[in-house]
Design an enzyme around this catalytic site. Structure first.
Site, PDB file in Angstrom:
ATOM      1  N   HIS A  40       0.834  -1.212   0.000  1.00 56.91           N
ATOM      2  CA  HIS A  40       0.000   0.000   0.000  1.00 56.91           C
ATOM      3  C   HIS A  40       0.860   1.249   0.000  1.00 56.91           C
ATOM      4  O   HIS A  40       1.614   1.504   0.943  1.00 56.91           O
ATOM      5  CB  HIS A  40      -0.928   0.032   1.221  1.00 56.91           C
ATOM      6  CG  HIS A  40      -1.755   1.282   1.291  1.00 56.91           C
ATOM      7  ND1 HIS A  40      -2.879   1.457   0.527  1.00 56.91           N
ATOM      8  CD2 HIS A  40      -1.597   2.433   1.977  1.00 56.91           C
ATOM      9  CE1 HIS A  40      -3.393   2.662   0.768  1.00 56.91           C
ATOM     10  NE2 HIS A  40      -2.629   3.272   1.650  1.00 56.91           N
ATOM     11  N   HIS A  42       1.187   5.476  -2.064  1.00 61.16           N
ATOM     12  CA  HIS A  42       0.636   6.520  -2.927  1.00 61.16           C
ATOM     13  C   HIS A  42       1.819   7.110  -3.678  1.00 61.16           C
ATOM     14  O   HIS A  42       2.404   8.101  -3.232  1.00 61.16           O
ATOM     15  CB  HIS A  42      -0.064   7.606  -2.096  1.00 61.16           C
ATOM     16  CG  HIS A  42      -1.201   7.123  -1.238  1.00 61.16           C
ATOM     17  ND1 HIS A  42      -2.516   7.310  -1.584  1.00 61.16           N
ATOM     18  CD2 HIS A  42      -1.226   6.443  -0.068  1.00 61.16           C
ATOM     19  CE1 HIS A  42      -3.312   6.779  -0.647  1.00 61.16           C
ATOM     20  NE2 HIS A  42      -2.545   6.248   0.294  1.00 61.16           N
ATOM     21  N   GLU A 116      -8.508   5.327  -7.378  1.00 68.60           N
ATOM     22  CA  GLU A 116      -9.234   5.787  -6.193  1.00 68.60           C
ATOM     23  C   GLU A 116     -10.549   6.461  -6.571  1.00 68.60           C
ATOM     24  O   GLU A 116     -10.594   7.268  -7.508  1.00 68.60           O
ATOM     25  CB  GLU A 116      -8.356   6.774  -5.419  1.00 68.60           C
ATOM     26  CG  GLU A 116      -8.886   7.078  -4.037  1.00 68.60           C
ATOM     27  CD  GLU A 116      -7.827   7.734  -3.158  1.00 68.60           C
ATOM     28  OE1 GLU A 116      -7.434   7.129  -2.162  1.00 68.60           O
ATOM     29  OE2 GLU A 116      -7.372   8.853  -3.483  1.00 68.60           O
ATOM     30  N   HIS A 160     -12.253   5.131  -1.542  1.00 69.74           N
ATOM     31  CA  HIS A 160     -11.284   5.738  -0.631  1.00 69.74           C
ATOM     32  C   HIS A 160     -11.426   5.263   0.818  1.00 69.74           C
ATOM     33  O   HIS A 160     -10.500   4.676   1.394  1.00 69.74           O
ATOM     34  CB  HIS A 160     -11.400   7.270  -0.719  1.00 69.74           C
ATOM     35  CG  HIS A 160     -10.534   8.013   0.232  1.00 69.74           C
ATOM     36  ND1 HIS A 160     -11.036   8.746   1.274  1.00 69.74           N
ATOM     37  CD2 HIS A 160      -9.193   8.114   0.304  1.00 69.74           C
ATOM     38  CE1 HIS A 160     -10.022   9.281   1.942  1.00 69.74           C
ATOM     39  NE2 HIS A 160      -8.908   8.924   1.374  1.00 69.74           N
ATOM     40  N   HIS A 187      -9.274   2.164   2.566  1.00 71.39           N
ATOM     41  CA  HIS A 187      -8.711   2.621   3.845  1.00 71.39           C
ATOM     42  C   HIS A 187      -9.819   2.497   4.895  1.00 71.39           C
ATOM     43  O   HIS A 187     -10.882   3.105   4.724  1.00 71.39           O
ATOM     44  CB  HIS A 187      -8.325   4.102   3.798  1.00 71.39           C
ATOM     45  CG  HIS A 187      -7.259   4.462   2.804  1.00 71.39           C
ATOM     46  ND1 HIS A 187      -7.518   4.857   1.531  1.00 71.39           N
ATOM     47  CD2 HIS A 187      -5.906   4.522   2.946  1.00 71.39           C
ATOM     48  CE1 HIS A 187      -6.379   5.151   0.914  1.00 71.39           C
ATOM     49  NE2 HIS A 187      -5.383   4.955   1.745  1.00 71.39           N
ATOM     50  N   GLU A 190      -8.580   4.063  10.141  1.00 73.26           N
ATOM     51  CA  GLU A 190      -7.214   4.569  10.333  1.00 73.26           C
ATOM     52  C   GLU A 190      -7.129   5.373  11.631  1.00 73.26           C
ATOM     53  O   GLU A 190      -6.239   5.159  12.438  1.00 73.26           O
ATOM     54  CB  GLU A 190      -6.803   5.428   9.131  1.00 73.26           C
ATOM     55  CG  GLU A 190      -5.396   6.019   9.253  1.00 73.26           C
ATOM     56  CD  GLU A 190      -4.981   6.815   8.024  1.00 73.26           C
ATOM     57  OE1 GLU A 190      -5.838   7.041   7.152  1.00 73.26           O
ATOM     58  OE2 GLU A 190      -3.805   7.202   7.949  1.00 73.26           O
ATOM     59  N   ASP A 301       2.562   3.305   2.961  1.00 74.73           N
ATOM     60  CA  ASP A 301       1.774   4.521   2.759  1.00 74.73           C
ATOM     61  C   ASP A 301       2.657   5.481   1.951  1.00 74.73           C
ATOM     62  O   ASP A 301       3.682   5.073   1.409  1.00 74.73           O
ATOM     63  CB  ASP A 301       1.312   5.105   4.110  1.00 74.73           C
ATOM     64  CG  ASP A 301      -0.168   5.509   4.082  1.00 74.73           C
ATOM     65  OD1 ASP A 301      -0.743   5.554   2.986  1.00 74.73           O
ATOM     66  OD2 ASP A 301      -0.736   5.759   5.148  1.00 74.73           O
TER      67      ASP A 301
END
Ligand SMILES: [Zn+2]
Length: 361
Positions: A40, A42, A116, A160, A187, A190, A301
């Site tokens: 995972h 970005h 996304e 998302h 996600h 979190e 991340d």
């Protein structure tokens, strides 16, 4: 045991010592395993500076303040870094069509690119879904299958979070993904504020939203009235989303009942230990997930919260965070767990195969 650049034998050190008394022994001080997978990230945020700030400061001060740096150029630079690190595969959350186009052109990238999707207004769900489906159908023509010598590169979808999509859009996206066999990542849980939002309909997430982009109440977003005991995981389960077996990212603020639901559905979890610590979100209850038999993978991340794209840093940090967890469980998550999540194949280190330096880390 390695001889002439080839794996000559594998097994417990004691067995190898007994069977090959003439072999010289070298203490490598690391892990011998296939390269770890970054399940995972970005990549389009790779030009950001790293900042450890509480979640509700990090979003405006880092993510929003630096949004000009987000895009295909940063994503390609991130892909360069992954190639240099010899990463075993990537699960990347792709924010824009331009980034998807750029990353699908990379021969040295394998894994899944999850497009996304956001959209909290129920009345806009059908149109948003229609546009997304058209885009995804175009990109899927450029996917690489599992037997491609460059490794598989697949297109997936990422609704998302449970709170940033209307329940209608969430269902449309997940039903489509399930029907087409597309991998998905969401996600979930979190920050503790997400739990508060589903229980009360308010709190800092709701207060910090861009109000014009949202319906007047959170109940309208999720199509039901928030109530005590309604967790993000229970909401997804009730909506039928877990049945499509999305990979659930973060899963920090969860109950024992949430973990049981995830285990029953057969969903995997991706944990990002450094990011969760840096943003003060809490600690993923790894031992409870392991006890329930949930497949766990590791991700960095973005560099903005995880500091680097090197998933070995997550393994190292997880060892200090979970001193009671068998280190082999953490390494297994980084390699096998990651490949399971991405649907790719882990290389075998076995007798007769060529030895590769990236097996030592
Ligand atoms: Zn993320």
């Amino acid at each position: 045991m390695v001889s002439g650049g080839v794996v000559a034998a594998t097994g417990h050190p004691d067995t190898l010592r007994a069977n090959y008394p003439q072999a010289t022994e070298e203490h490598v001080g690391g892990v011998i395993a296939p390269p770890p997978v970054n399940a995972h990230t970005h990549l389009d945020m790779s030009a950001y500076d790293f900042a450890a700030l509480p979640y509700f400061r990090w979003i405006p001060e880092v993510v929003i303040a630096g949004r000009e740096r987000r895009g295909p150029q940063a994503a390609l630079a991130g892909a360069d870094t992954l190639a240099r690190l010899g990463t075993g595969g990537v699960g990347d959350i792709v924010w824009s069509p331009e980034v998807m186009d750029a990353l699908l052109g990379r021969d040295d990238l394998s894994g899944t690119l999850y497009f996304e999707v956001l959209g909290p207004v129920p009345a806009q769900a059908d149109e948003r879904f229609r546009v997304m489906r058209e885009q995804v159908e175009g990109w899927r023509r450029r996917e690489r299958p599992a037997d491609d010598p460059r490794g598989a590169l697949r297109v997936g979808l990422s609704p998302h979070t449970p709170f940033n999509l209307s329940s209608r859009l969430m269902r449309l996206v997940m039903d489509y993904a399930a029907g087409e066999g597309l991998p998905t990542q969401i996600h979930v849980a979190e920050h503790p504020a997400e739990v508060e939002l589903f229980a009360s309909g308010g709190g800092p997430i709701w207060d910090n939203r861009f109000a014009p982009l949202y319906p007047p109440t959170f109940a309208e977003v999720i199509g039901r009235v928030p109530e005590a005991g309604l967790t993000p995981v229970r909401y997804l389960d009730d909506l039928g989303v877990l049945a499509a077996r999305p990979t659930l990212v973060h899963m920090v603020n969860v109950t024992q009942d949430d973990i049981a639901r995830v285990a029953r559905a057969g969903c995997a979890a991706v944990t990002c230990p450094r990011s969760n610590a840096n943003l003060e979100c809490g600690t993923f209850p790894w031992t409870a997930f392991a006890a329930a038999g949930v497949e766990v993978a590791l991700g960095t991340d973005s560099v903005a919260s995880g500091e680097t794209l090197d998933v070995r840093g997550e393994v190292e940090f997880a060892r200090t965070l979970y001193p009671g967890l068998d280190p082999r469980v953490i390494v297994r998550a980084a390699v096998k767990g990651g490949h399971r999540v991405l649907g790719t194949r882990a290389p075998f280190i076995r007798r007769g195969e060529e030895w590769r330096d990236e097996y030592l880390w």
